[in-house]
Design a protein around this motif. Structure first.
Motif, short mmCIF file in Angstrom:
data_model
loop_
_atom_site.label_atom_id
_atom_site.label_comp_id
_atom_site.label_asym_id
_atom_site.label_seq_id
_atom_site.Cartn_x
_atom_site.Cartn_y
_atom_site.Cartn_z
N GLY A 30 0.80 -1.22 0.00
CA GLY A 30 0.00 0.00 0.00
C GLY A 30 0.83 1.27 0.00
N ARG A 31 2.09 1.17 -0.34
CA ARG A 31 2.98 2.33 -0.35
C ARG A 31 3.40 2.65 -1.78
NH1 ARG A 31 5.23 3.59 4.51
NH2 ARG A 31 7.06 4.46 3.45
N PRO A 32 3.67 3.92 -2.07
CA PRO A 32 4.09 4.27 -3.44
C PRO A 32 5.53 3.86 -3.76
CG PRO A 32 4.03 6.22 -2.06
CD PRO A 32 3.46 5.12 -1.23
N GLU A 33 6.36 3.67 -2.71
CA GLU A 33 7.76 3.31 -2.96
C GLU A 33 7.89 1.81 -3.19
OE1 GLU A 33 6.76 4.64 -0.05
OE2 GLU A 33 7.23 6.77 -0.31
N PHE A 34 8.83 1.46 -4.06
CA PHE A 34 9.11 0.05 -4.29
C PHE A 34 9.72 -0.58 -3.04
CE2 PHE A 34 9.91 0.95 -9.07
CZ PHE A 34 8.55 0.85 -9.32
N PRO A 35 9.33 -1.81 -2.69
CA PRO A 35 10.09 -2.53 -1.66
C PRO A 35 11.51 -2.81 -2.13
CG PRO A 35 8.19 -3.82 -2.42
CD PRO A 35 8.19 -2.56 -3.20
N ALA A 36 12.37 -3.17 -1.19
CA ALA A 36 13.80 -3.32 -1.52
C ALA A 36 14.02 -4.35 -2.62
CB ALA A 36 14.58 -3.70 -0.26
N GLY A 37 13.34 -5.49 -2.55
CA GLY A 37 13.54 -6.54 -3.55
C GLY A 37 13.13 -6.09 -4.94
N LEU A 38 11.99 -5.42 -5.03
CA LEU A 38 11.51 -4.94 -6.33
C LEU A 38 12.38 -3.81 -6.84
CD1 LEU A 38 9.40 -5.09 -8.56
CD2 LEU A 38 7.97 -3.52 -7.22
N GLU A 39 12.85 -2.96 -5.96
CA GLU A 39 13.73 -1.86 -6.35
C GLU A 39 15.01 -2.38 -7.01
OE1 GLU A 39 15.22 1.80 -7.08
OE2 GLU A 39 13.24 1.44 -6.20
N ALA A 40 15.57 -3.46 -6.46
CA ALA A 40 16.79 -4.04 -7.04
C ALA A 40 16.52 -4.61 -8.42
CB ALA A 40 17.34 -5.11 -6.10
N VAL A 41 15.37 -5.27 -8.59
CA VAL A 41 15.03 -5.84 -9.89
C VAL A 41 14.85 -4.74 -10.93
CG1 VAL A 41 13.27 -7.13 -11.16
CG2 VAL A 41 14.02 -7.93 -8.92
N VAL A 42 14.09 -3.70 -10.59
CA VAL A 42 13.82 -2.62 -11.53
C VAL A 42 15.11 -1.86 -11.88
CG1 VAL A 42 12.57 -0.44 -11.84
CG2 VAL A 42 11.42 -2.39 -10.80
N ALA A 43 15.98 -1.65 -10.87
CA ALA A 43 17.24 -0.94 -11.13
C ALA A 43 18.13 -1.72 -12.08
CB ALA A 43 17.96 -0.68 -9.81
N LEU A 44 18.21 -3.05 -11.90
CA LEU A 44 19.02 -3.86 -12.80
C LEU A 44 18.44 -3.85 -14.22
CD1 LEU A 44 21.29 -5.84 -13.43
CD2 LEU A 44 19.83 -7.69 -12.59
N TRP A 45 17.12 -3.92 -14.32
CA TRP A 45 16.47 -3.90 -15.63
C TRP A 45 16.68 -2.57 -16.33
CZ3 TRP A 45 15.71 -7.62 -18.55
CH2 TRP A 45 14.72 -7.67 -19.55
N PHE A 46 16.69 -1.48 -15.57
CA PHE A 46 16.97 -0.16 -16.13
C PHE A 46 18.39 -0.11 -16.68
CE2 PHE A 46 19.07 3.94 -15.25
CZ PHE A 46 18.41 4.73 -16.17
N ARG A 47 19.37 -0.59 -15.91
CA ARG A 47 20.76 -0.58 -16.39
C ARG A 47 20.93 -1.46 -17.62
NH1 ARG A 47 21.78 -1.07 -10.83
NH2 ARG A 47 22.39 -3.26 -11.08
N PHE A 48 20.26 -2.60 -17.62
CA PHE A 48 20.32 -3.49 -18.77
C PHE A 48 19.87 -2.77 -20.03
CE2 PHE A 48 18.11 -6.40 -21.65
CZ PHE A 48 19.06 -7.41 -21.83
N HIS A 49 18.73 -2.11 -19.98
CA HIS A 49 18.21 -1.44 -21.17
C HIS A 49 19.04 -0.21 -21.53
CE1 HIS A 49 14.69 -3.79 -22.09
NE2 HIS A 49 14.30 -3.76 -20.84
N LEU A 50 19.56 0.49 -20.53
CA LEU A 50 20.37 1.67 -20.82
C LEU A 50 21.66 1.29 -21.54
CD1 LEU A 50 20.43 4.75 -20.36
CD2 LEU A 50 21.75 4.31 -18.28
N VAL A 51 22.32 0.25 -21.06
CA VAL A 51 23.56 -0.20 -21.70
C VAL A 51 23.28 -0.71 -23.11
CG1 VAL A 51 25.38 -1.94 -21.60
CG2 VAL A 51 24.74 -0.70 -19.55
N LYS A 52 22.22 -1.49 -23.26
CA LYS A 52 21.89 -2.04 -24.57
C LYS A 52 21.51 -0.93 -25.55
CE LYS A 52 19.70 -6.12 -26.53
NZ LYS A 52 18.90 -7.33 -26.24
N ALA A 53 20.81 0.09 -25.07
CA ALA A 53 20.47 1.23 -25.93
C ALA A 53 21.72 1.98 -26.37
CB ALA A 53 19.51 2.17 -25.21
N GLY A 54 22.69 2.13 -25.46
CA GLY A 54 23.93 2.81 -25.82
C GLY A 54 24.71 2.06 -26.88
#
Length: 293
Positions: free
Chosen positions: A74-98
């Motif tokens: 019920g909170r707007p912030e990601f829990p720690a586990g989900l935050e780690a998954v989303v952060a890794l997925w962001f880096r994956f796409h950023l590197v691949k886009a570069g």
């Protein structure tokens, strides 16, 4: 009287060529080497990213667990586990886009180099132009591939949470996120009032889904503009080369005109489809949570 001996012949010296590769050669070789290096790098470099025990190739399970915890919190912030998954997925796409952007630039440079070679070989006949034209077509296909990869990964980098959502429905009713997905579908079907009463996770889903499609909308509009310019230039170039009647000029211009013009139509249709998902993401998100996209 002794006969004088003839002097032995001097050893033959092979001249050493110390010339440099012509500038035109480097204009072809340099981008060709870059394409050869960057094409496999598009796949290998992003896949090598890691974050603790998380692997980009196996994020579906951790994401489903994190999504269920996020919905229930019920909170707007990601829990720690989900935050780690989303952060890794962001880096994956950023590197691949570069890497894809570098590949696109190299492929475009190689295409232009081959086209210049084909233009210079025009006086020698059609057969002399074929290798350069084949190279131009091959490099052009690599450029199209790199552009598609670039757009797809810009979408993922702009909305990493939303780009992971297709995996939340995997596993069916036995999934750890099944209850959260069912509640999200119910809230989406209830309209704006139900949206506001749902957990904050639904707002993040709607915002991310709209942002994901907004990136593709912008890419489709830019593509349509570029293809429209190419259409006009192709038509004018073909018409200017014609030296006989106007009817023959139209016949020569039509094939090169239709190809980019058809691309403009496809790009505009794609833009319209993504415009609807950007302005009203709820129907599209509902389809995604029922197993579609």
């Amino acid at each position: 009287m002794p006969v004088p001996r003839e002097a032995p012949p001097l050893p033959h010296r092979v001249p050493v060529l110390r010339g440099r590769m012509p500038r035109d050669g480097w204009r072809t070789v340099a981008p060709a080497l870059a394409v050869a290096i960057l094409l496999p790098a598009v796949f290998l470099v992003p896949a090598a990213l890691r974050s603790g025990t998380l692997d980009p190739a196996h994020l579906a399970g951790p994401f489903r667990s994190g999504f269920a915890a996020y919905w229930e919190s019920g909170r707007p912030e990601f829990p720690a586990g989900l935050e780690a998954v989303v952060a890794l997925w962001f880096r994956f796409h950023l590197v691949k886009a570069g890497v894809a952007a570098l590949l696109l630039a190299a492929a475009v440079a190689l295409t232009l180099a081959f086209r210049r070679r084909a233009g210079r070989a025009a006086a020698a006949g059609a057969r002399a132009r074929r290798p350069a034209l084949a190279g131009a077509w091959g490099a052009g296909l690599v450029a199209v591939f790199a552009g598609l990869v670039l757009v797809a990964n810009l979408q993922g980098a702009a909305a990493p949470f939303a780009s992971l959502l297709p995996g939340v429905t995997a596993g069916g009713r036995g999934s750890v996120a099944a209850d959260a997905v069912a509640e999200a579908r119910t809230a989406l079907a209830g309209g704006p009032e139900a949206h506001s009463a749902a957990p904050p996770a639904l707002t993040a889903m709607l915002d991310g889904f709209a942002r994901y499609h907004a990136v593709l909308l912008a890419a489709a509009l830019v593509t349509a503009l570029v293809l429209a310019v190419l259409t006009v230039r192709s038509w004018r170039r073909r018409a200017a080369r014609a030296t006989d009647s106007a009817g023959t000029a139209r016949r020569r211009a039509r094939p090169s005109f239709l190809l980019p013009a058809g691309g403009v139509v496809v790009a505009l249709v794609l833009a319209y489809a993504n415009l609807t998902n950007t302005l009203d993401p709820a129907p599209g998100l509902t389809g995604l949570l029922t197993g579609g996209w």
